[in-house]
Design an enzyme around this catalytic site. Sequence first.
Site, short mmCIF file in Angstrom:
data_model
loop_
_atom_site.label_atom_id
_atom_site.label_comp_id
_atom_site.label_asym_id
_atom_site.label_seq_id
_atom_site.Cartn_x
_atom_site.Cartn_y
_atom_site.Cartn_z
N HIS A 122 5.25 -0.99 -0.85
CA HIS A 122 6.22 -1.72 -1.40
C HIS A 122 5.54 -3.12 -1.73
O HIS A 122 5.46 -3.81 -2.92
CB HIS A 122 7.29 -1.65 -0.98
N GLU B 229 6.36 0.53 4.16
CA GLU B 229 6.62 -0.77 3.53
C GLU B 229 5.73 -1.90 2.75
O GLU B 229 5.64 -2.30 2.07
CB GLU B 229 7.63 -1.68 4.56
#
Length: 433
Positions: free
Chosen positions: A21, A18
């Site tokens: 991202h 994550e």
Amino acid sequence: MYILFSVLALSFIIFIHELGHFLFAKLFKVKVEVFSVGIGPSILKFKINNTEYRLSPILLGGYCKLKGFDHLEKELKANKELEADKDSLFGISHFKKILIYFAGPLFNLIFSFIVFIFISMAGVIYFDYSSRVSILNKDSLLKDKFRDGDVILKVNDKKIKYFSDLRKFIPEEKSTVMFDVLREKENITFKETVSLQDFLKEIGPWADLVIADVVSNSPAKIAGMKPGDEIISIDNVILKNKRDLDYFLKNLNSDVVEIKFSRNGEIFSSKLVFHDKNKMIGIYFSPPLKRVVKVENVSSAIKNSFFKVVSALQDILYSIFLLMTNFLNASKSVSGPVGIVGILSSSYSLGILYWINSISFLSLILAGMNLFFIVIPIFDGGQIFISFIELLRGKRFKAKTIYSFYSFGIFFGLFLFGLGLFNDLKGLLNIFN
């Protein structure tokens, strides 16, 4: 304690994903609304620069919510294409959007690559089998040349010490291979036309029947078996190695058998009563040989790590192919979060380097699954696929079209997740039974 460490390790791998991202979204000026470590209701949260950071109690997950995730829903309600804000996911170019989706798997790949380098330089500890082999299939095409218990000394004049060495020296393509074998103190040399894949289907490593551990309340425990015991026979059928045992249990119809095993030179006999149709005895066998491989320089470590990453991705892609083309058999290997934590916990008992190595491979699996499962839009590969097609078309799909794709993908993704949990539960029931 190692279960807690394994849960934290899984959470860290997802955090790395994550984070990719998150950083690329920030790079392209896309607003990150929420960055959460863990899932569920937040137990700690704070806001910095319009981004809410959360810590949630269920550490088997995490997410990065970007502005624009609800844009399609708004378009669906309005029944028309709406102009997106410049700081949202739909307000940037398709190319930038692809890079944001790709960043998660990319960070997992980079993490694994770097960890592999350091492990290689520290001295890789892993487990391997000796070059003693057994015939996996009683109808093997190679049974006329090989015998159970043969020790392969050389392949095409290359010395063989471990079973994994065979992968290096038996060609991928079918060709004539010269084997030097030790059989009952006699050296034998012969040629055989075979490929590596065909060889590994027919010939496997020899695994002795020495017990390493016994599961509580299992048939073996009730029968009085202990770590260090060696299985000799079941119902007077002599068993020489684990392959013999697996074959015997696979074809066994009875729920009660007589098992003979040795302990400190003394022979014991006991009744073995199975609790389930899978004929689970409830024992772990002693691990194979321990190997330590030291990589002396950085360039060798980088090279080895690169090939390890590429090889792992190839295996993941092949596994997905099997899942799609041979679902009934391949689906049995699908694991959920409980199974993944169990694998990490088992590797922890083999040493810290082995555990870290397993974490790195799990990071690769997360990257590979996200990239290669293009039919599931909740995975990055699905999002990349949609964005790439839109890039080629020069325009976006209608909201209804994408939602149809999402509906199928989400259903399939939830099905796989449910299948993983089912396999986890089945495994736990087998242990407790």
